[in-house]
Scaffold this motif. Structure first.
Motif, mmCIF file in Angstrom:
data_model
loop_
_atom_site.group_PDB
_atom_site.id
_atom_site.type_symbol
_atom_site.label_atom_id
_atom_site.label_comp_id
_atom_site.label_asym_id
_atom_site.label_seq_id
_atom_site.Cartn_x
_atom_site.Cartn_y
_atom_site.Cartn_z
ATOM 1 N N UNK A 56 16.840 21.294 31.105
ATOM 2 C CA UNK A 56 17.233 20.596 30.056
ATOM 3 C C UNK A 56 18.557 20.527 29.286
ATOM 4 N N UNK A 57 18.187 21.615 28.371
ATOM 5 C CA UNK A 57 19.778 21.831 27.797
ATOM 6 C C UNK A 57 20.653 22.202 27.641
ATOM 7 N N UNK A 58 21.003 22.440 29.382
ATOM 8 C CA UNK A 58 22.866 23.018 30.004
ATOM 9 C C UNK A 58 22.734 21.062 30.158
ATOM 10 N N UNK A 59 21.916 20.385 30.604
ATOM 11 C CA UNK A 59 21.636 19.102 31.296
ATOM 12 C C UNK A 59 22.501 17.664 30.342
ATOM 13 N N UNK A 60 21.319 17.926 29.837
ATOM 14 C CA UNK A 60 21.799 16.775 28.237
ATOM 15 C C UNK A 60 22.955 17.457 27.393
ATOM 16 N N UNK A 61 23.452 18.798 26.935
ATOM 17 C CA UNK A 61 24.380 18.910 25.981
ATOM 18 C C UNK A 61 25.792 18.867 27.188
ATOM 19 N N UNK A 62 25.696 19.071 28.361
ATOM 20 C CA UNK A 62 26.462 18.644 29.188
ATOM 21 C C UNK A 62 27.662 17.515 29.146
ATOM 22 N N UNK A 63 26.566 16.631 29.242
ATOM 23 C CA UNK A 63 26.406 15.269 29.174
ATOM 24 C C UNK A 63 26.820 14.561 27.866
ATOM 25 N N UNK A 64 26.678 15.192 26.068
ATOM 26 C CA UNK A 64 27.436 15.079 25.595
ATOM 27 C C UNK A 64 28.603 15.611 25.257
ATOM 28 N N UNK A 65 28.838 17.247 25.879
ATOM 29 C CA UNK A 65 30.412 16.824 26.146
ATOM 30 C C UNK A 65 30.779 16.293 26.838
ATOM 31 N N UNK A 66 30.545 15.777 27.928
ATOM 32 C CA UNK A 66 31.462 14.613 28.231
ATOM 33 C C UNK A 66 31.432 13.047 27.744
ATOM 34 N N UNK A 67 30.764 12.528 26.878
ATOM 35 C CA UNK A 67 30.577 12.221 26.263
ATOM 36 C C UNK A 67 31.659 11.700 25.185
ATOM 37 N N UNK A 68 31.697 13.177 24.026
ATOM 38 C CA UNK A 68 32.601 13.660 23.148
ATOM 39 C C UNK A 68 34.212 13.662 24.006
#
Length: 187
Positions: free
Chosen positions: A172-184
Motif C-alpha cells: 500500500x505504501x509503495x503504490x500510493x507513494x509512487x502515485x504521489x511521486x508521479x503527480x509531483x
C-alpha cells in the motif's frame, strides 16, 4: 490463543486491515511536502532493506524492526545535511548479509540471495535518482516503488521472507507513494 476465522471476520475492517491503513498513513506522511521524487528516493532502498534484513536474520517478523531502522535512517537523511540514508542502509545491509551467510541463510535461493539482488537494483535506482533531474528522478523512484509493490504482493501471496502484515503495509505504501511521486513529477 489463535483467533478463528469467524472471530477475525467479525472485527471492524480497520482492525483486520491495519497494515493497509498504516500504509496509507505512512504514504501521506512521506509525501507531505515532497517537491521531487528524489526527496523520497531512500524509501525505495528501505523497501528492499526490510526484506534483506528479514532474510538475513531468517525471521519473517524481523522486517518490522528493520522498518524501524530504515525509518530512522530516512528521517535523519531528510533532516541532517550530508547524511545519506541509502548508503547507511546499504552498509547495514552488508553487515546483515555477512551475518546471514555465516548463519547459512543462502538457502532457500528466494531468501537472502534474491533479496540482496533486489536491494542492489533498487538502491542503485535510488542513488541515481538523487543526482538526476526532476523528471528522471520521479520516473526512477515511481518505477522502483511500483516494482516493489509487485514484489510485496508476490511475497504476501506466497508467505515468504517477511510477515504478511509487512508485505501488505509495504504494498500500500509503495503504490500510493509512487502515485504521489508521479503527480509531483508530471502534475
Amino acid at each position: 490463543m489463535v483467533d478463528t476465522v469467524e472471530q477475525v471476520e467479525r472485527r471492524p475492517w480497520v482492525l483486520r486491515r491495519w497494515p493497509a491503513v498504516a500504509g496509507v498513513a505512512m504514504a501521506a506522511f512521506a509525501a507531505w511536502g515532497m517537491e521531487s521524487g528524489a526527496d523520497v528516493a531512500p524509501i525505495v532502498t528501505a523497501s528492499a532493506f526490510l526484506y534483506l534484513g528479514a532474510a538475513a536474520l531468517q525471521r519473517r517478523t524481523a522486517a518490522w524492526p528493520m522498518f524501524a531502522v530504515s525509518f530512522v535512517a530516512v528521517g535523519l537523511g531528510s533532516n541532517v545535511e550530508g547524511f545519506n540514508a541509502t548508503w547507511v542502509m546499504l552498509a547495514f545491509a552488508a553487515v546483515l548479509a555477512v551475518y546471514g551467510v555465516i548463519r547459512g541463510a543462502l538457502r532457500p535461493p528466494w531468501g537472502l540471495p534474491l533479496q540482496a539482488a533486489a536491494l542492489i537494483v533498487l538502491a542503485a535506482a535510488a542513488l541515481i535518482a538523487v543526482d538526476a533531474n526532476q523528471t528522471v528522478a520521479g520516473v526512477l523512484v515511481a518505477a522502483g516503488l511500483l516494482i516493489h509493490a509487485g514484489w510485496d504482493t508476490y511475497h504476501h501471496r506466497t508467505h515468504r521472507v517477511v510477515a504478511q502484515s509487512m508485505s501488505e503495509f509495504c504494498a500500500v505504501l509503495d503504490t500510493l507513494l509512487a502515485l504521489a511521486v508521479l503527480v509531483v513529477t508530471f502534475g
